[in-house]
Design a protein around this motif. Structure first.
Motif, short mmCIF file in Angstrom:
data_model
loop_
_atom_site.label_atom_id
_atom_site.label_comp_id
_atom_site.label_asym_id
_atom_site.label_seq_id
_atom_site.Cartn_x
_atom_site.Cartn_y
_atom_site.Cartn_z
N GLY A 18 -29.92 81.26 25.18
CA GLY A 18 -30.51 80.07 25.12
C GLY A 18 -29.56 79.41 23.92
O GLY A 18 -28.43 79.45 23.32
N ASN A 19 -30.48 78.03 23.97
CA ASN A 19 -29.13 76.91 22.64
C ASN A 19 -29.80 77.11 21.25
O ASN A 19 -28.32 76.77 21.05
CB ASN A 19 -30.42 75.77 23.14
CG ASN A 19 -30.89 75.58 24.42
OD1 ASN A 19 -28.83 75.27 25.28
ND2 ASN A 19 -31.65 74.56 25.42
N THR A 20 -29.95 77.61 20.90
CA THR A 20 -29.68 77.80 19.01
C THR A 20 -28.91 79.40 19.48
O THR A 20 -28.62 79.05 18.22
CB THR A 20 -31.16 77.98 18.49
OG1 THR A 20 -32.25 78.95 19.78
CG2 THR A 20 -32.24 77.53 18.42
N GLU A 21 -29.16 80.26 20.40
CA GLU A 21 -28.52 81.39 21.10
C GLU A 21 -26.69 81.07 20.82
O GLU A 21 -26.06 81.53 19.68
CB GLU A 21 -28.95 82.01 21.36
CG GLU A 21 -27.29 83.36 21.39
CD GLU A 21 -28.21 84.64 22.42
OE1 GLU A 21 -29.36 84.74 22.60
OE2 GLU A 21 -26.99 85.51 22.41
N PRO A 87 -35.12 77.62 17.87
CA PRO A 87 -35.92 75.93 18.50
C PRO A 87 -37.24 76.27 17.30
O PRO A 87 -37.46 76.56 17.04
CB PRO A 87 -36.06 76.68 19.63
CG PRO A 87 -36.65 77.87 19.27
CD PRO A 87 -35.82 78.95 18.21
N ILE A 88 -37.59 74.38 18.07
CA ILE A 88 -38.95 74.20 17.34
C ILE A 88 -39.81 74.74 18.68
O ILE A 88 -39.69 74.13 19.43
CB ILE A 88 -38.45 72.70 17.73
CG1 ILE A 88 -38.11 72.31 16.45
CG2 ILE A 88 -40.33 72.00 16.84
CD1 ILE A 88 -37.77 72.53 14.80
N PHE A 89 -40.92 75.35 18.02
CA PHE A 89 -42.28 75.43 18.87
C PHE A 89 -43.16 74.92 17.98
O PHE A 89 -43.27 75.00 16.87
CB PHE A 89 -42.36 77.25 18.49
CG PHE A 89 -41.02 78.01 19.65
CD1 PHE A 89 -40.35 77.19 20.86
CD2 PHE A 89 -41.82 79.41 20.08
CE1 PHE A 89 -39.58 77.92 21.70
CE2 PHE A 89 -41.05 79.80 20.85
CZ PHE A 89 -39.83 79.36 21.17
N PHE A 90 -43.62 73.96 18.52
CA PHE A 90 -44.78 73.48 18.53
C PHE A 90 -44.07 73.03 16.99
O PHE A 90 -45.95 73.21 15.05
CB PHE A 90 -46.27 73.77 18.37
CG PHE A 90 -46.85 73.87 19.27
CD1 PHE A 90 -47.76 73.69 19.35
CD2 PHE A 90 -46.47 75.18 20.37
CE1 PHE A 90 -48.42 73.25 21.10
CE2 PHE A 90 -46.80 74.95 21.81
CZ PHE A 90 -48.01 74.67 22.27
N TYR A 91 -43.63 71.74 16.49
CA TYR A 91 -43.18 71.24 14.95
C TYR A 91 -42.83 72.07 13.92
O TYR A 91 -42.69 72.18 12.87
CB TYR A 91 -44.39 70.37 14.88
CG TYR A 91 -44.26 69.50 15.82
CD1 TYR A 91 -43.19 67.08 14.95
CD2 TYR A 91 -44.81 68.89 16.73
CE1 TYR A 91 -43.52 66.71 15.06
CE2 TYR A 91 -44.29 67.70 17.53
CZ TYR A 91 -43.42 66.34 16.90
OH TYR A 91 -43.52 65.36 17.58
N VAL A 133 -32.63 73.05 17.48
CA VAL A 133 -32.98 72.28 18.66
C VAL A 133 -34.32 71.90 18.83
O VAL A 133 -35.23 73.12 19.17
CB VAL A 133 -32.11 72.58 20.00
CG1 VAL A 133 -31.18 73.08 19.58
CG2 VAL A 133 -32.43 74.48 20.30
N GLY A 134 -34.98 70.50 19.87
CA GLY A 134 -35.95 70.38 20.59
C GLY A 134 -35.85 69.87 21.54
O GLY A 134 -35.20 69.04 21.71
N ALA A 135 -36.85 70.14 22.38
CA ALA A 135 -37.06 69.12 23.74
C ALA A 135 -36.91 67.96 23.72
O ALA A 135 -36.26 67.05 24.17
CB ALA A 135 -37.51 69.78 24.90
N ILE A 141 -39.32 65.63 14.26
CA ILE A 141 -39.59 66.54 14.86
C ILE A 141 -38.83 67.83 14.23
O ILE A 141 -39.45 69.38 14.77
CB ILE A 141 -38.73 67.57 16.55
CG1 ILE A 141 -37.25 66.79 17.23
CG2 ILE A 141 -39.50 66.82 17.69
CD1 ILE A 141 -36.60 67.00 18.13
N VAL A 169 -32.66 68.63 23.90
CA VAL A 169 -32.21 70.07 24.17
C VAL A 169 -33.76 70.87 24.76
O VAL A 169 -34.33 71.67 23.90
CB VAL A 169 -31.18 70.48 23.17
CG1 VAL A 169 -30.53 72.19 23.75
CG2 VAL A 169 -30.79 69.49 23.21
N GLU A 170 -33.47 70.98 26.18
CA GLU A 170 -34.58 71.76 26.45
C GLU A 170 -34.59 72.77 27.67
O GLU A 170 -34.75 74.16 26.66
CB GLU A 170 -35.55 70.87 27.08
CG GLU A 170 -36.58 71.35 28.11
CD GLU A 170 -37.88 70.90 28.06
OE1 GLU A 170 -37.60 69.92 28.61
OE2 GLU A 170 -39.10 71.35 28.37
#
Ligand SMILES: Cc1cc2nc3c(=O)[nH]c(=O)nc-3n(C[C@H](O)[C@H](O)[C@H](O)COP(=O)(O)O)c2cc1C
Length: 195
Positions: A18-21, A87-91, A133-135, A141, A169-170
């Motif tokens: 994924g993106n953070t990886e 990644p951001i999960f629920f802020y 990253v966040g979507a 965020i 980034v989703e």
């Protein structure tokens, strides 16, 4: 000969590739380019029970939960540079990353209750860096996650060297379409070793 700088990369997303990886991998490649020894910690490969707030660490600075976190404490303490990617999960950061951070309460106890000199002013100095990253495009965020990362690094005597964060980034791999993002991660990894 000077010992190589040890960099610990903490992969906080359960989504492999994924993106953070992708970002953290580039940062670690940058660090390797400058001669660092790099260790990669994919949190979803570990069983890290959330902190039970049992205060079992209060007198010793050792967590009483005997799971994979016991293998991770020495890695955190042995590192010169720690790069946390989530990644951001629920802020906030993911539950995977938050479990590791909360279990660092045992180190907080060592530092602030037991005044362990190895985590005090005269102890080993580390560096900490955060990648996320966040979507969405939300203005705030990353605020919660950055604060969490800063306080985590403080426990480890790690100076907060900053963050690299990207919005909008989703989907898996979206970060590759973000102009310059991977290059910035590579440079951040190099700088962490050189500075
Ligand atoms: C459970 C969950 C919660 C999420 N919460 C947020 C959020 O609060 N804000 C946001 O911008 N994106 C949120 N996202 C989207 C992810 O941050 C985004 O897809 C990111 O690119 C995933 O990174 P990864 O590929 O490294 O796992 C969430 C995704 C999931 C699965």
């Amino acid at each position: 000969m000077k010992a190589a700088i040890k960099v610990l990369g903490i992969f906080g997303s359960p989504r492999r590739g994924g993106n953070t990886e992708l970002l953290l991998e580039e940062a670690l490649r940058g660090a390797e380019r400058e001669g660092a020894t790099v260790e990669r910690l994919y949190l979803s490969d570990f069983t890290i029970t959330p902190c039970k707030e049992c205060h079992g660490c209060d007198n010793t600075g050792n967590c009483v939960i005997l799971d994979d976190m016991q293998k991770i404490y020495p890695k955190l303490l042995g590192a010169d540079v720690i790069i946390l990617a989530s990644p951001i999960f629920f802020y906030g950061v993911t539950a995977w990353a938050k479990a590791l951070i909360d279990r660092s309460q045992a180190l907080w106890v060592r530092k602030y209750l037991l005044k362990d000199p190895s985590l005090g002013k005269g102890g080993k100095k580390r560096k900490g860096f955060f990648i996320s990253v966040g979507a969405t495009k939300g203005e705030k965020i990353f605020e919660g996650a950055i604060l969490t990362a800063k306080y985590f690094f403080d426990v480890l005597n790690a100076e907060y060297m900053g963050e690299l964060v990207f919005k909008s980034v989703e989907a898996k791999g979206d970060i590759s379409k973000h102009p310059g993002a991977l290059g910035q991660a590579f440079e951040a990894g190099r700088k962490l070793v050189l500075e």
